[in-house]
Design a protein around this motif. Structure first.
Motif, PDB file in Angstrom:
ATOM      1  N   ARG A  95       0.838  -1.195   0.000  1.00 45.97           N
ATOM      2  CA  ARG A  95       0.000   0.000   0.000  1.00 45.97           C
ATOM      3  C   ARG A  95       0.875   1.247   0.000  1.00 45.97           C
ATOM      4  O   ARG A  95       2.066   1.186   0.288  1.00 45.97           O
ATOM      5  N   ALA A  96       0.251   2.378  -0.318  1.00 48.80           N
ATOM      6  CA  ALA A  96       0.948   3.661  -0.278  1.00 48.80           C
ATOM      7  C   ALA A  96       0.777   4.277   1.099  1.00 48.80           C
ATOM      8  O   ALA A  96      -0.348   4.542   1.536  1.00 48.80           O
ATOM      9  N   THR A 109      -1.812   7.510   3.068  1.00 52.05           N
ATOM     10  CA  THR A 109      -3.117   7.563   2.398  1.00 52.05           C
ATOM     11  C   THR A 109      -4.164   6.902   3.291  1.00 52.05           C
ATOM     12  O   THR A 109      -3.820   6.156   4.219  1.00 52.05           O
ATOM     13  N   ASP A 136      -7.343   3.322   0.345  1.00 50.86           N
ATOM     14  CA  ASP A 136      -6.750   3.753  -0.919  1.00 50.86           C
ATOM     15  C   ASP A 136      -6.375   2.509  -1.737  1.00 50.86           C
ATOM     16  O   ASP A 136      -5.744   1.585  -1.208  1.00 50.86           O
ATOM     17  N   THR A 183      -4.235   1.930  -4.143  1.00 59.72           N
ATOM     18  CA  THR A 183      -2.905   1.815  -4.737  1.00 59.72           C
ATOM     19  C   THR A 183      -2.209   0.531  -4.282  1.00 59.72           C
ATOM     20  O   THR A 183      -2.179   0.221  -3.092  1.00 59.72           O
ATOM     21  N   ARG A 184      -1.652  -0.213  -5.241  1.00 60.68           N
ATOM     22  CA  ARG A 184      -0.938  -1.464  -4.964  1.00 60.68           C
ATOM     23  C   ARG A 184       0.449  -1.386  -5.598  1.00 60.68           C
ATOM     24  O   ARG A 184       0.638  -1.757  -6.754  1.00 60.68           O
ATOM     25  N   PRO A 185       1.466  -0.899  -4.876  1.00 62.78           N
ATOM     26  CA  PRO A 185       2.798  -0.725  -5.466  1.00 62.78           C
ATOM     27  C   PRO A 185       3.382  -2.001  -6.060  1.00 62.78           C
ATOM     28  O   PRO A 185       4.154  -1.940  -7.027  1.00 62.78           O
ATOM     29  N   GLN A 193      -1.649  -5.720  -8.337  1.00 61.18           N
ATOM     30  CA  GLN A 193      -2.899  -6.227  -7.783  1.00 61.18           C
ATOM     31  C   GLN A 193      -2.811  -7.694  -7.380  1.00 61.18           C
ATOM     32  O   GLN A 193      -3.458  -8.127  -6.420  1.00 61.18           O
TER      33      GLN A 193
END
Length: 246
Positions: A179-180, A183, A187, A189-191, A194
């Motif tokens: 995660r980021a 945030t 949120d 976002t998946r650095p 997925q």
């Protein structure tokens, strides 16, 4: 305090790793049966540690012990009963000088299929490892959290889920797995992509295993929210007994 505005509908239900999947759906409510002797022994050792000067976090081997940041003075240890068990115990340790003190402990649940060192989306297992804790939120108002706290109804569990799950996300602490940081917990976002899953949280318990999160009582969540301090660089150390010791 951060108050979330409108959040996309998809993100609203991206909880504990998969879209539209709760941390333990209606057919997951059966509790694992039988007594786990190893878990009982571990609990006794943890209890004894409350009166012992601890130079390190109990029952955690060098591999993970060395991943705890040197500046971390708060550790949330999640002791899973077994690799395929959904039962665990959460213990909060705080550093005083050069030693660790056991502060509180709570019965908990983890992924309904247990633990994994290679978490994948929808595998129903919790990831083993050491992860930072930086952000919190939930449906309910901020109870006095040390973390930046996002209150938003977008975290509300859908009411087509079993009623026992409706309050799962009243309080949430995001575990910084894929995660980021900085945030809101939901949120999307998946650095790492997925396929590695995400939205692994500490959240309120519904009495059985989750889709990958760690759940404990409302009282436990309130205590962690009020007492975990970003200035102490808190982390979570989590896994089953064998992987924690390995």
């Amino acid at each position: 305090m951060r108050i979330a505005g409108a959040v996309r509908a998809a993100a609203a239900v991206a909880a504990c790793g998969v879209l539209l999947t709760s941390c333990g759906t209606a057919d997951d409510r059966a509790k694992t049966g039988g007594k786990n002797d190893a878990g009982g022994d571990r609990a006794k050792r943890a209890e004894a540690s409350a009166t012992t000067d601890l130079k390190r976090i109990p029952d955690v081997g060098d591999r993970l012990q060395n991943k705890i940041p040197k500046n971390s003075r708060q550790v949330v240890a999640v002791y899973g009963e077994g690799e395929d068990s959904a039962k665990s115990t959460v213990v909060l340790y705080e550093k005083s000088g050069s030693t660790w003190d056991k502060t509180r402990s709570w019965a908990a649940h983890n992924g309904k299929k247990g633990w994994t060192t290679d978490h994948r989306e929808n595998d129903k297992r919790s990831p083993v490892g050491v992860f930072t804790l930086t952000d919190a939120g939930g449906v309910l108002a901020d109870p006095g959290a040390g973390f930046p706290y996002t209150q938003s109804t977008s975290m509300q569990a859908p009411h087509y889920w079993a009623k026992t799950h409706w309050h799962d996300f009243d309080y949430v602490i995001a575990i910084d797995y894929n995660r980021a940081k900085g945030t809101p917990p939901n949120d999307p976002t998946r650095p790492q992509g997925q396929s590695k899953g995400g939205s692994i949280w500490l959240h309120m318990d519904h009495g059985s295993g989750t889709s990958g999160c760690v759940s404990l009582s409302k009282q436990g969540m309130e205590y962690l929210l009020k007492n975990l301090d970003p200035k102490q660089h808190p982390v979570v150390v989590m896994g089953d007994e064998a992987n924690l010791r390995g």
